[in-house]
Design a protein around this motif. Structure first.
Motif, PDB file in Angstrom:
ATOM      1  N   ARG A 100     -25.150  26.616 -14.659  1.00  0.00           N
ATOM      2  CA  ARG A 100     -24.953  28.030 -14.964  1.00  0.00           C
ATOM      3  C   ARG A 100     -24.492  28.213 -16.413  1.00  0.00           C
ATOM      4  O   ARG A 100     -24.989  29.085 -17.134  1.00  0.00           O
ATOM      5  N   LEU A 101     -23.574  27.379 -16.849  1.00  0.00           N
ATOM      6  CA  LEU A 101     -23.054  27.498 -18.213  1.00  0.00           C
ATOM      7  C   LEU A 101     -24.089  27.071 -19.250  1.00  0.00           C
ATOM      8  O   LEU A 101     -24.180  27.652 -20.335  1.00  0.00           O
ATOM      9  N   ILE A 102     -24.886  26.058 -18.922  1.00  0.00           N
ATOM     10  CA  ILE A 102     -25.986  25.657 -19.813  1.00  0.00           C
ATOM     11  C   ILE A 102     -26.946  26.832 -19.993  1.00  0.00           C
ATOM     12  O   ILE A 102     -27.373  27.163 -21.105  1.00  0.00           O
ATOM     13  N   ALA A 103     -27.284  27.476 -18.889  1.00  0.00           N
ATOM     14  CA  ALA A 103     -28.230  28.592 -18.930  1.00  0.00           C
ATOM     15  C   ALA A 103     -27.656  29.800 -19.663  1.00  0.00           C
ATOM     16  O   ALA A 103     -28.411  30.652 -20.144  1.00  0.00           O
ATOM     17  N   GLN A 104     -26.328  29.860 -19.770  1.00  0.00           N
ATOM     18  CA  GLN A 104     -25.692  30.927 -20.541  1.00  0.00           C
ATOM     19  C   GLN A 104     -25.660  30.614 -22.025  1.00  0.00           C
ATOM     20  O   GLN A 104     -25.159  31.396 -22.832  1.00  0.00           O
ATOM     21  N   GLY A 105     -26.218  29.448 -22.389  1.00  0.00           N
ATOM     22  CA  GLY A 105     -26.332  29.081 -23.797  1.00  0.00           C
ATOM     23  C   GLY A 105     -25.143  28.325 -24.352  1.00  0.00           C
ATOM     24  O   GLY A 105     -25.024  28.160 -25.569  1.00  0.00           O
ATOM     25  N   LYS A 106     -24.272  27.819 -23.493  1.00  0.00           N
ATOM     26  CA  LYS A 106     -23.084  27.117 -23.969  1.00  0.00           C
ATOM     27  C   LYS A 106     -23.381  25.650 -24.270  1.00  0.00           C
ATOM     28  O   LYS A 106     -24.166  25.008 -23.566  1.00  0.00           O
ATOM     29  N   ALA A 107     -22.751  25.139 -25.307  1.00  0.00           N
ATOM     30  CA  ALA A 107     -22.909  23.736 -25.689  1.00  0.00           C
ATOM     31  C   ALA A 107     -21.999  22.857 -24.835  1.00  0.00           C
ATOM     32  O   ALA A 107     -21.093  23.351 -24.144  1.00  0.00           O
ATOM     33  N   SER A 108     -22.232  21.549 -24.907  1.00  0.00           N
ATOM     34  CA  SER A 108     -21.464  20.612 -24.076  1.00  0.00           C
ATOM     35  C   SER A 108     -19.959  20.740 -24.308  1.00  0.00           C
ATOM     36  O   SER A 108     -19.167  20.686 -23.353  1.00  0.00           O
ATOM     37  N   LYS A 109     -19.547  20.907 -25.565  1.00  0.00           N
ATOM     38  CA  LYS A 109     -18.114  21.015 -25.860  1.00  0.00           C
ATOM     39  C   LYS A 109     -17.505  22.260 -25.210  1.00  0.00           C
ATOM     40  O   LYS A 109     -16.381  22.223 -24.693  1.00  0.00           O
ATOM     41  N   GLU A 110     -18.240  23.382 -25.258  1.00  0.00           N
ATOM     42  CA  GLU A 110     -17.749  24.620 -24.648  1.00  0.00           C
ATOM     43  C   GLU A 110     -17.645  24.472 -23.129  1.00  0.00           C
ATOM     44  O   GLU A 110     -16.663  24.902 -22.513  1.00  0.00           O
ATOM     45  N   ILE A 111     -18.668  23.869 -22.541  1.00  0.00           N
ATOM     46  CA  ILE A 111     -18.667  23.663 -21.086  1.00  0.00           C
ATOM     47  C   ILE A 111     -17.517  22.741 -20.689  1.00  0.00           C
ATOM     48  O   ILE A 111     -16.814  22.982 -19.701  1.00  0.00           O
ATOM     49  N   TYR A 129     -14.712  22.320 -22.200  1.00  0.00           N
ATOM     50  CA  TYR A 129     -13.456  23.065 -22.326  1.00  0.00           C
ATOM     51  C   TYR A 129     -13.263  24.003 -21.125  1.00  0.00           C
ATOM     52  O   TYR A 129     -12.177  24.065 -20.531  1.00  0.00           O
ATOM     53  N   ASP A 130     -14.324  24.717 -20.756  1.00  0.00           N
ATOM     54  CA  ASP A 130     -14.243  25.672 -19.646  1.00  0.00           C
ATOM     55  C   ASP A 130     -13.903  24.997 -18.325  1.00  0.00           C
ATOM     56  O   ASP A 130     -13.173  25.553 -17.500  1.00  0.00           O
ATOM     57  N   LEU A 131     -14.456  23.801 -18.108  1.00  0.00           N
ATOM     58  CA  LEU A 131     -14.314  23.132 -16.814  1.00  0.00           C
ATOM     59  C   LEU A 131     -13.278  22.015 -16.811  1.00  0.00           C
ATOM     60  O   LEU A 131     -13.062  21.374 -15.780  1.00  0.00           O
ATOM     61  N   GLY A 132     -12.639  21.775 -17.956  1.00  0.00           N
ATOM     62  CA  GLY A 132     -11.626  20.728 -18.016  1.00  0.00           C
ATOM     63  C   GLY A 132     -12.207  19.329 -17.932  1.00  0.00           C
ATOM     64  O   GLY A 132     -11.603  18.418 -17.361  1.00  0.00           O
ATOM     65  N   LEU A 133     -13.399  19.146 -18.510  1.00  0.00           N
ATOM     66  CA  LEU A 133     -14.068  17.843 -18.514  1.00  0.00           C
ATOM     67  C   LEU A 133     -14.213  17.339 -19.938  1.00  0.00           C
ATOM     68  O   LEU A 133     -13.939  18.062 -20.895  1.00  0.00           O
ATOM     69  N   SER A 134     -14.679  16.112 -20.092  1.00  0.00           N
ATOM     70  CA  SER A 134     -15.004  15.608 -21.420  1.00  0.00           C
ATOM     71  C   SER A 134     -16.456  15.960 -21.729  1.00  0.00           C
ATOM     72  O   SER A 134     -17.283  16.062 -20.812  1.00  0.00           O
ATOM     73  N   PRO A 135     -16.793  16.133 -23.015  1.00  0.00           N
ATOM     74  CA  PRO A 135     -18.186  16.415 -23.368  1.00  0.00           C
ATOM     75  C   PRO A 135     -19.144  15.332 -22.866  1.00  0.00           C
ATOM     76  O   PRO A 135     -20.269  15.644 -22.456  1.00  0.00           O
TER      77      PRO A 135
END
Length: 216
Positions: free
Chosen positions: A163-174, A176-182
């Motif tokens: 969903r976040l990829i489809a919203q145009g977010k980059a790996s770093k943004e995703i 950060y949003d989900l509390g994961l590493s890039p």
């Protein structure tokens, strides 16, 4: 002398849709139905969950595609916390995939946004009286064979990332949003592509739109 039977308690409704104009129109229609009261409105799933926690309405009417937490995720959380609340989807999407995902998450009814106004009251009365309502068009679609749902094909975490990829977010943004590493996000993206046999971001976005994870 009036009795409680003559004046039953109003059906308390919380309404959720991210489009203010659409939400206002639905609220106006609900306001014309005797014994129905819209007690609060939400613009996204997170706000909806918070309102239901505090207000405990009888019915929630919600869109599916909303920013942040979508309607499916909100339905799932509300159903887990408040199983007595009737959860009615009001959507522009009529695919079997959408309907089955909503029902699996806890929705007891599904109504199209282009339905005639009288069907809004019919749906509300039905979910209160019988516990469910599906418009004739939706009921017919449920009888047809369907392709696998997104939840059949991907894990919950992969759906979040897609969903976040489809919203145009980059790996770093995703990340950060989900509390994961890039790096973890990149691994998930590769697995998503492998599972879906899709080789580019544009293809993933088209898939996410088709499955209702993001709006066109």
């Amino acid at each position: 002398m009036n009795t409680n039977k003559d004046n039953p308690p109003a059906i308390r409704v919380v309404l959720a849709d991210d489009h203010d104009l659409v939400r206002s129109g639905i609220k106006a229609l609900l306001g014309m139905i005797k014994g129905v009261e819209v007690i609060a409105e939400a613009r996204d799933g997170g706000e909806l969950v918070t309102l239901v926690d505090s207000l405990r309405p009888a019915v929630v009417m919600t869109d599916i595609s909303m920013p942040g937490m979508d309607g499916i995720a909100a339905i799932s959380q509300i159903h887990a916390r408040h199983p007595e609340v009737r959860l009615l989807v009001l959507s522009m999407y009529d695919t079997v995939d959408f309907v089955k995902r909503a029902v699996a998450s806890g929705a007891c009814g599904y109504l199209m946004k282009d339905a005639p106004p009288f069907e809004l009251e019919q749906a509300l009365r039905s979910v209160m009286a019988t516990g469910s309502y599906f418009s004739p068009a939706i009921a017919q679609r449920l009888l047809q064979p369907s392709e696998p749902t997104v939840d059949d094909e991907l894990t919950h975490r992969q759906v979040e990332i897609l969903r976040l990829i489809a919203q145009g977010k980059a790996s770093k943004e995703i990340a950060y949003d989900l509390g994961l590493s890039p790096k973890t996000v990149d691994v998930h993206r590769a697995r998503i592509m492998e599972r879906l046999q899709i080789n580019d971001i544009a293809g993933l976005t088209r898939y996410a739109v088709r499955k209702g994870l993001v709006k066109p």
